[in-house]
Every structure is written in C-alpha cells, then in structure tokens.
Design a protein around this motif. Structure first.
Motif, PDB file in Angstrom:
ATOM      1  N   PHE A 298      53.605 -28.181  -9.774  1.00 15.86           N
ATOM      2  CA  PHE A 298      53.420 -27.786  -8.370  1.00 15.86           C
ATOM      3  C   PHE A 298      53.950 -26.389  -8.038  1.00 15.86           C
ATOM      4  N   PRO A 299      55.195 -26.004  -8.394  1.00 14.01           N
ATOM      5  CA  PRO A 299      55.651 -24.648  -8.038  1.00 14.01           C
ATOM      6  C   PRO A 299      54.742 -23.550  -8.581  1.00 14.01           C
ATOM      7  N   LEU A 300      54.169 -23.762  -9.773  1.00 14.43           N
ATOM      8  CA  LEU A 300      53.320 -22.734 -10.370  1.00 14.43           C
ATOM      9  C   LEU A 300      51.997 -22.592  -9.629  1.00 14.43           C
TER      10      LEU A 300
ATOM     11  N   VAL B 144      52.368 -25.113   5.962  1.00 12.26           N
ATOM     12  CA  VAL B 144      51.923 -25.168   4.570  1.00 12.26           C
ATOM     13  C   VAL B 144      52.855 -26.033   3.727  1.00 12.26           C
ATOM     14  N   ILE B 145      54.143 -26.032   4.025  1.00  7.35           N
ATOM     15  CA  ILE B 145      55.104 -26.848   3.279  1.00  7.35           C
ATOM     16  C   ILE B 145      54.927 -28.326   3.634  1.00  7.35           C
ATOM     17  N   LEU B 146      54.707 -28.615   4.898  1.00  7.46           N
ATOM     18  CA  LEU B 146      54.474 -29.996   5.319  1.00  7.46           C
ATOM     19  C   LEU B 146      53.191 -30.540   4.697  1.00  7.46           C
ATOM     20  N   MET B 147      52.138 -29.722   4.683  1.00  3.26           N
ATOM     21  CA  MET B 147      50.871 -30.134   4.074  1.00  3.26           C
ATOM     22  C   MET B 147      51.043 -30.383   2.580  1.00  3.26           C
ATOM     23  N   ALA B 148      51.785 -29.503   1.916  1.00  5.43           N
ATOM     24  CA  ALA B 148      52.001 -29.647   0.481  1.00  5.43           C
ATOM     25  C   ALA B 148      52.737 -30.945   0.165  1.00  5.43           C
ATOM     26  N   SER B 149      53.739 -31.265   0.955  1.00  3.22           N
ATOM     27  CA  SER B 149      54.497 -32.497   0.743  1.00  3.22           C
ATOM     28  C   SER B 149      53.591 -33.711   0.928  1.00  3.22           C
ATOM     29  N   ASN B 150      52.745 -33.656   1.949  1.00  8.99           N
ATOM     30  CA  ASN B 150      51.850 -34.780   2.239  1.00  8.99           C
ATOM     31  C   ASN B 150      50.820 -34.985   1.135  1.00  8.99           C
ATOM     32  N   LEU B 151      50.269 -33.887   0.612  1.00  7.86           N
ATOM     33  CA  LEU B 151      49.198 -33.981  -0.383  1.00  7.86           C
ATOM     34  C   LEU B 151      49.715 -34.324  -1.782  1.00  7.86           C
ATOM     35  N   THR B 152      50.921 -33.882  -2.099  1.00  6.86           N
ATOM     36  CA  THR B 152      51.455 -34.097  -3.454  1.00  6.86           C
ATOM     37  C   THR B 152      52.304 -35.350  -3.567  1.00  6.86           C
ATOM     38  N   GLY B 153      52.827 -35.834  -2.441  1.00 10.74           N
ATOM     39  CA  GLY B 153      53.742 -36.962  -2.482  1.00 10.74           C
ATOM     40  C   GLY B 153      55.166 -36.552  -2.799  1.00 10.74           C
TER      41      GLY B 153
ATOM     42  N   ILE C  71      44.601 -22.988 -16.118  1.00 11.01           N
ATOM     43  CA  ILE C  71      44.007 -21.763 -15.573  1.00 11.01           C
ATOM     44  C   ILE C  71      43.233 -22.073 -14.296  1.00 11.01           C
ATOM     45  N   ILE C  72      42.445 -23.148 -14.331  1.00 10.16           N
ATOM     46  CA  ILE C  72      41.675 -23.542 -13.145  1.00 10.16           C
ATOM     47  C   ILE C  72      42.613 -23.825 -11.975  1.00 10.16           C
ATOM     48  N   GLY C  73      43.721 -24.526 -12.269  1.00  2.90           N
ATOM     49  CA  GLY C  73      44.671 -24.886 -11.213  1.00  2.90           C
ATOM     50  C   GLY C  73      45.373 -23.699 -10.607  1.00  2.90           C
ATOM     51  N   MET C  74      45.442 -22.595 -11.339  1.00  3.78           N
ATOM     52  CA  MET C  74      46.069 -21.385 -10.804  1.00  3.78           C
ATOM     53  C   MET C  74      45.048 -20.475 -10.120  1.00  3.78           C
ATOM     54  N   VAL C  75      43.864 -20.382 -10.683  1.00  2.28           N
ATOM     55  CA  VAL C  75      42.870 -19.427 -10.182  1.00  2.28           C
ATOM     56  C   VAL C  75      42.217 -19.891  -8.889  1.00  2.28           C
TER      57      VAL C  75
ATOM     58  N   GLY D 202      42.742 -15.584   3.434  1.00  2.00           N
ATOM     59  CA  GLY D 202      43.921 -15.015   4.079  1.00  2.00           C
ATOM     60  C   GLY D 202      44.796 -16.037   4.772  1.00  2.00           C
ATOM     61  N   TYR D 203      44.503 -17.334   4.559  1.00  2.00           N
ATOM     62  CA  TYR D 203      45.260 -18.392   5.233  1.00  2.00           C
ATOM     63  C   TYR D 203      45.888 -19.329   4.199  1.00  2.00           C
ATOM     64  N   SER D 204      47.197 -19.546   4.314  1.00  4.44           N
ATOM     65  CA  SER D 204      47.884 -20.411   3.358  1.00  4.44           C
ATOM     66  C   SER D 204      47.413 -21.857   3.485  1.00  4.44           C
ATOM     67  N   SER D 205      47.105 -22.281   4.702  1.00 10.19           N
ATOM     68  CA  SER D 205      46.638 -23.661   4.885  1.00 10.19           C
ATOM     69  C   SER D 205      45.315 -23.900   4.164  1.00 10.19           C
ATOM     70  N   ALA D 206      44.543 -22.838   3.921  1.00 18.94           N
ATOM     71  CA  ALA D 206      43.251 -22.982   3.251  1.00 18.94           C
ATOM     72  C   ALA D 206      43.431 -23.360   1.790  1.00 18.94           C
ATOM     73  N   PHE D 207      44.321 -22.664   1.077  1.00 17.18           N
ATOM     74  CA  PHE D 207      44.449 -22.977  -0.352  1.00 17.18           C
ATOM     75  C   PHE D 207      45.144 -24.315  -0.564  1.00 17.18           C
ATOM     76  N   ILE D 208      45.995 -24.718   0.373  1.00 15.06           N
ATOM     77  CA  ILE D 208      46.626 -26.035   0.262  1.00 15.06           C
ATOM     78  C   ILE D 208      45.632 -27.130   0.618  1.00 15.06           C
ATOM     79  N   GLY D 209      44.991 -26.983   1.761  1.00 14.23           N
ATOM     80  CA  GLY D 209      44.113 -28.032   2.270  1.00 14.23           C
ATOM     81  C   GLY D 209      42.814 -28.181   1.509  1.00 14.23           C
ATOM     82  N   ILE D 210      42.284 -27.087   0.940  1.00  9.58           N
ATOM     83  CA  ILE D 210      41.006 -27.141   0.246  1.00  9.58           C
ATOM     84  C   ILE D 210      41.190 -27.327  -1.254  1.00  9.58           C
ATOM     85  N   ALA D 211      42.040 -26.515  -1.861  1.00  9.11           N
ATOM     86  CA  ALA D 211      42.156 -26.522  -3.331  1.00  9.11           C
ATOM     87  C   ALA D 211      42.937 -27.725  -3.865  1.00  9.11           C
ATOM     88  N   PHE D 212      44.048 -28.048  -3.230  1.00 11.92           N
ATOM     89  CA  PHE D 212      44.939 -29.044  -3.820  1.00 11.92           C
ATOM     90  C   PHE D 212      44.316 -30.438  -3.957  1.00 11.92           C
TER      91      PHE D 212
END
Length: 399
Positions: free
Chosen positions: A342-344, A157-166, A302-306, A316-326
């Motif tokens: 990003f941290p929020l 999830v951390i590697l995916m986050a770095s890749n998607l956010t730059g 609000i949208i970005g948090m919800v 139930g999968y962290s990769s889902a909210f990173i890979g789909i939502a971000f």
C-alpha cells in the motif's frame, strides 16, 4: 497501449503550451478539446460536459470558493492586515527561513479547495520573501502545504484509502508518517541556502498576543466553517463580514480593497481545471487506460504503480487515483500483502498529483507568484524522490 500514447501526447501538449507562456487555464481548455478529438468522444456527450458537467455542484462550489478566497485575501492584503499578522508570527519564530514554510504548513493542516491562495499572500508578506525568488516562494507555498496529506486523516484521501484497503487509520498514520518527515527534510534541503535575516535590522514593536489572535480571526473563520463541513466560500464570506464590521468599512472602500489587483487570469485557470477534469470523466478514457494496462503483460507491481500515477497525473485530484484505481488494482496483488504494497502504490499515485499540470494548488501558486511551471517541476523532483524512497524502502522491509 494506444490509450497511454494519447495521454502522453495530451500531457506533452499542455507542457509545450505552458512553455510557450500560454495561460495555464487556456492551455488546459485547449487540451480538453484535444482530449475530445483523440478519444473520439461523440458530440452527443457535449451537453453532459457543458453545461451539465461543468456546472455540477462540486464545480460551482470550487469556483465560488476560489473567488471568495481571492476576495478575502485581497481585502486582508490591501488593508495591511496580512502584513501585521505575518510580523506577529515572525516575532515568535527565531529562524526567518522557517517563517514561510510554517505559514504554508499551518494553512495546509486543513484541506480546502484553492487553499494555496490562503497561504500565498501570507508568505508574500513575510520579511524573508523579499530576499527569495518567486520560484522559491512557489516551491515553499506548494510543497509545505501538502506535507500533511500523506497521513493526516483530515484529508479525505486518507479516509478513502482506509475504507478501500481495510487498513486502520492508525496503521496508515504510523506507516505514512515517514513520508511527511522526509518531505520536511526534502523541503529544508531546497530552502536552507536562503540567508537568514537578522532580526536586529528589523525594527518592530512587540505585538501583544491578543492582537495577533485578532488578526487570525478572518483566516480562522473559514477554517472552522470547513471543519463544520460547510462550503469554503461561506467561511470566506463570513471572514469578509467580520472585517467589514471590525473596521467599519463602507461599500466603496470594501469594493476597492477586494478588487484591487484581482486576478481574473486565476479564475480562468480554475475554469480550465474544471473543464479538463469534466472531459476526462465524461470521455470514459480512464477505464480504457486501465483496461489496456490490465490486458498487457506488464508485471502486476508495475501496473499497480503506473495506473494510480497516470490517473492522478491527468486528473489532478488525489481522490481520483484512490477512488478509481484502487478498487481495480488491489484485487490483483495476490503475491503481496496489502500492508507491504500500500505505501508504494499510494506514493506512486501521489507522484501524479504532485506533478499534475491540472493540480489546482500548483496552478494557483504559480499564478500568484508569476513563476514558471517547468522550473517548479525541477525544484520538486529531488525532494519528492526522497519522499518516494520510503515507499520503496518499506516494500522491501515488509517482505
């Protein structure tokens, strides 16, 4: 907002069934059918869910991994290896209250499917577990296993986050480390009232370091196998083979040790998680949910948090909210820098993971210690609120 209402109905349905003491796996299976009905999924999609989706490689790999971990755990527990291992660790930790958290955090350093099953028997074998409630042991096993996931690059999830956010891994590690520090503090607040056990009353012979390291081998084998990017079940099988040769077991003894008190109900839990996740993916409900939020008049923050929270909560999968939502929500934040937001939004998604009734670690831990999911939620709330506070604090500091 119809999609959101449907999601909330399904979530409430799961909690009601669990509150009525129905098997968690069976509750998720029934929730899958409700999901199917509420989102009006065409019956023609059934083959893509079962058997094609259910028996996809990642799902069969998960089933095999959990099954093999349980076999290895039963073997080590029933032949006394786990008790010896924990005693050797206890000799080297001064405060008995730190033993169980240390064991859970140690196993949590490496992400693996069903990894909570590795640490749960270790925690159960510790001296401190005898003076702790099953509810507290559930909290320790679940909470401390995940204290590293906020920043450790070993987690995908951390590697995916770095890749998607730059954002660089170094930036994420530095700015997410406070999440882990607050998680350790929050966990200690929950467990600190345990009465430390006096080692003067525990009569054990000092265990040589060589013996302690040997006892670690069956657990370390799966860890190294995962580091080599091989399936967990292969590592667990190799751990079993090591025990067989070291103790010169015959097949009768091996079978008896592995299947004594084997929890088939736990396997049903895994089946429920897989089926629920597969129905969510095939239903197309997540894009519908996201679109309904994007078309609303809610503030972007609000949208970005919800959205990450809801996707994580139902999957139930962290990769889902990173890979789909971000990929969907990040371009919307024109008013804020990615460093500020990003941290929020990350911790908002992780809130969904923490409290998801489809989170495998949570389900397996509750099953192992025979504890109540609703009571576990109550224990998790305040320490996670402390962790979440860093996302809010950083958001205002970085303005």
């Amino acid at each position: 907002m119809l999609a959101l209402i449907k999601i909330l109905i399904i979530f409430a349905f799961i909690l009601v069934l669990i509150k009525k003491k129905l098997n968690i796996g069976l509750s998720l299976i029934l929730a899958s059918f409700l999901f199917w009905i509420l989102f009006q999924i065409p019956f023609s999609k059934f083959p893509s869910v079962f058997p094609l989706g259910f028996f996809a490689y990642e799902n069969t790999n998960l089933l095999l991994s959990v099954f093999s971990i349980m076999l290895l755990g039963n073997l080590l527990s029933n032949n006394g290896e786990l008790v010896k291992l924990v005693r050797g660790i206890e000799e080297r930790i001064r405060d008995s209250r730190l033993v169980s958290p240390a064991l859970s955090a140690l196993i949590g350093l490496l992400p693996m499917p069903g990894g909570a099953l590795f640490s749960a028997p270790l925690i159960e074998a510790s001296y401190s577990s005898s003076s702790s409630s099953s509810q507290l042991l559930t909290f320790i096993n679940y909470w401390y296993r995940h204290v590293w996931e906020y920043f450790l690059p070993l987690y995908p999830v951390i590697l995916m986050a770095s890749n998607l956010t730059g954002l660089s891994l170094a930036w994420i590690i530095i700015h997410h480390l406070p999440f882990t520090l607050l998680a350790l503090i929050g966990g200690w607040i929950v467990i600190k009232n345990q009465k430390p056990l006096s080692k003067a009353n525990i009569k054990t012979e000092s265990m040589p370091l060589k013996t302690l390291l040997r006892l670690f081998v069956p657990i370390l084998i799966p860890v190294f196998v995962v580091l080599l990017n091989q399936p967990v079940w292969l590592g667990a099988a190799m751990g079993i083979v090591f025990c067989v040769f070291f103790h010169r077991m015959n097949l009768t003894t091996l079978s008896r040790l592995m299947f004594h008190r084997f929890s088939w109900a736990m396997m049903l839990d895994v089946v429920g998680v897989i089926l629920f996740k597969t129905v969510i993916i095939e239903s197309g409900s997540i894009p519908v949910l996201v679109d309904s939020f994007l078309s609303s008049h809610f503030p972007i923050l609000i949208i970005g948090m919800v959205i990450p929270f809801l996707i994580a909560l139902i999957s139930g999968y962290s990769s889902a909210f990173i890979g789909i939502a971000f990929p969907i929500i990040l371009p919307l934040f024109t008013e804020y820098s990615i460093q500020q937001i990003f941290p929020l939004i990350f911790i908002s998604g992780y809130a969904g993971i923490t409290f998801s009734p489809a989170h495998l670690c949570l389900i397996l831990t509750c099953r192992h210690f025979k504890s109540d999911l609703i009571s576990t939620y109550r224990q998790l709330f305040l320490p996670f609120l402390l962790v979440f506070s860093w996302g809010v604090i950083w958001f205002f500091l970085a303005r």
